[in-house]
Enzyme design. Structure first.
Site, PDB file in Angstrom:
ATOM      1  N   HIS A  46      -6.099   7.849   1.978  1.00  0.00           N
ATOM      2  CA  HIS A  46      -5.487   8.956   1.240  1.00  0.00           C
ATOM      3  C   HIS A  46      -5.072   8.586  -0.191  1.00  0.00           C
ATOM      4  O   HIS A  46      -4.531   9.400  -0.927  1.00  0.00           O
ATOM      5  CB  HIS A  46      -4.265   9.448   2.046  1.00  0.00           C
ATOM      6  CG  HIS A  46      -3.840  10.847   1.747  1.00  0.00           C
ATOM      7  ND1 HIS A  46      -2.591  11.152   1.261  1.00  0.00           N
ATOM      8  CD2 HIS A  46      -4.502  12.028   1.850  1.00  0.00           C
ATOM      9  CE1 HIS A  46      -2.490  12.458   1.099  1.00  0.00           C
ATOM     10  NE2 HIS A  46      -3.635  13.019   1.446  1.00  0.00           N
TER      11      HIS A  46
ATOM     12  N   LYS B 243      -5.053   7.776  -4.174  1.00  0.00           N
ATOM     13  CA  LYS B 243      -5.694   8.387  -5.343  1.00  0.00           C
ATOM     14  C   LYS B 243      -5.256   7.549  -6.524  1.00  0.00           C
ATOM     15  O   LYS B 243      -4.545   8.024  -7.414  1.00  0.00           O
ATOM     16  CB  LYS B 243      -5.224   9.834  -5.588  1.00  0.00           C
ATOM     17  CG  LYS B 243      -5.056  10.706  -4.378  1.00  0.00           C
ATOM     18  CD  LYS B 243      -3.665  11.030  -4.013  1.00  0.00           C
ATOM     19  CE  LYS B 243      -3.573  11.943  -2.799  1.00  0.00           C
ATOM     20  NZ  LYS B 243      -4.678  12.004  -1.881  1.00  0.00           N
TER      21      LYS B 243
ATOM     22  N   ASP C 121      -8.371  -2.471 -16.105  1.00  0.00           N
ATOM     23  CA  ASP C 121      -8.272  -3.785 -16.759  1.00  0.00           C
ATOM     24  C   ASP C 121      -7.146  -4.652 -16.191  1.00  0.00           C
ATOM     25  O   ASP C 121      -6.536  -5.454 -16.920  1.00  0.00           O
ATOM     26  CB  ASP C 121      -8.058  -3.609 -18.275  1.00  0.00           C
ATOM     27  CG  ASP C 121      -9.302  -3.079 -18.971  1.00  0.00           C
ATOM     28  OD1 ASP C 121     -10.405  -3.235 -18.406  1.00  0.00           O
ATOM     29  OD2 ASP C 121      -9.174  -2.504 -20.062  1.00  0.00           O
TER      30      ASP C 121
END
Lengths: 235, 235
Positions: free
Chosen positions: B164, B166, B171
């Site tokens: 789930h 996101k 970098d």
């Protein structure tokens, strides 16, 4: 000769007095500057950082002991987790530390542990507000009825789009936000992350957005002649 | 008398020399300490904060001009938004600023704008990796095929629970995380929040979790004899 000796004595005395005086001035001034430097160093070393970020990752593979979280577990054979560094326990503890207010913006709420923490706070007189998604506020296992009947003020978003937030602002100081919905499934079944951000600017950003959403959604509900559900029995 | 005068002269001279010497020592030392204090003050005033947090809130009521985001829009009658402070534009810009690597942990990816930013980076030689939810990687409009055939390494979680997350790590320095899935619906239809956190400790926390998940999921896929889908044609 007498003049010469007097002159020499006076000069010597003056020079000596000047030397001694200068020595003390020097000592006092360098000592003051050294103190100032030491104070600066001390302050830098001991000053609290102006922000703190803590990251929690799920799934929590352990199941937290309910009694340990909300009272005290004295059962020595208790098989549940007593480690307060476990991510779900850290979340509950963060809510338990609230002194004045908890502003919630949630897609849904079914978690027993997070609900209990809110109920305890409502009992203590902490102001709890909630904006929740219109459809998901009625999902199976929703705790909206429980917390609203305990005094939590709430509105639902009344849009076709999702009210997809999963954040809380605690005491206008700390923001809890991430991918995790406030459900049991999220805590023990999913891969999730939650950030605990103690930073006044971030808290202010979220507070402004919260106030804006509260006003916008209340206006929308009013203009739609939508009856605001405020009875626990409705859920 | 001669002795007295000589004594007086010698004493006076010595005292004067001592006074002058002490004066210069004093001047040098206090000047050194004052410089140190001034340097500390300057450093404090001009030091960059060790962290930066930016918060983005959705829905974005404006639709961003594609040409403005990815090349240059010279159409004076263009009705789309050219404001790079718009939340979706800020997200695209954050990806566009990547120099070396983008580690993605996504529930799903259907957003045209975020995909285009990743494709451009892959073309430039930036290393892009992705862990994605097994079920939602095949959702309608999924861009997984496009980015994997452009060189993005990826694995899927292969669990019943949801992957789930996101989040993205850019970098190894900046973390993008929040409630928003990388879909068009999320950006223009939902209430969402995204935090851009530039803090080395937070980035390190996410990197460690990313490495752990990559290893754990790869092992799971291997032990399940799961063929890793690596052909664009499969999506």
């Amino acid at each position: 000769m007498g003049d010469s000796i007097n002159f020499a004595t006076v000069t010597t005395t003056l020079a000596t007095v000047a030397t001694v005086a200068l020595y003390f001035v020097h000592k006092r001034e360098t000592s003051k500057l050294r103190d100032a430097l030491a104070l600066q160093r001390y302050r830098r070393a001991h000053s609290k950082p102006s922000f703190e970020i803590e990251t929690l990752f799920f799934p929590d593979k352990r199941i937290i002991c309910w009694n340990f979280l909300f009272s005290k577990c004295r059962d020595e054979s208790c098989g549940y987790c007593h480690d307060c560094e476990a991510p779900l326990a850290r979340l509950v503890k963060t809510l338990q530390n609230a002194k004045r207010s908890i502003d919630l913006a949630l897609f849904e709420i079914t978690s027993e542990e997070l609900t209990q923490a809110l109920l305890d706070k409502l009992k203590e007189g902490v102001r709890v507000r909630l904006i929740i998604d219109s459809e998901y506020m009625m999902t199976t296992g929703s705790k909206l009825g429980k917390i609203s009947s305990a005094g939590c003020e709430f509105i639902h978003d009344h849009t076709h789009g999702l009210f997809h937030h999963k954040f809380a602002i605690v005491d206008s100081q700390l923001v809890i936000s991430g991918s995790m919905n406030w459900t049991r499934q999220a805590a023990i079944g999913n891969y999730e992350n939650v950030l605990l951000v103690k930073d006044k600017n971030t808290a202010l950003d979220f507070e402004k957005e919260y106030a804006k959403m509260w006003e916008e959604i209340t206006d929308r509900l009013k203009s739609a002649n939508e009856k605001l559900p405020d009875q626990a029995a409705e859920f």
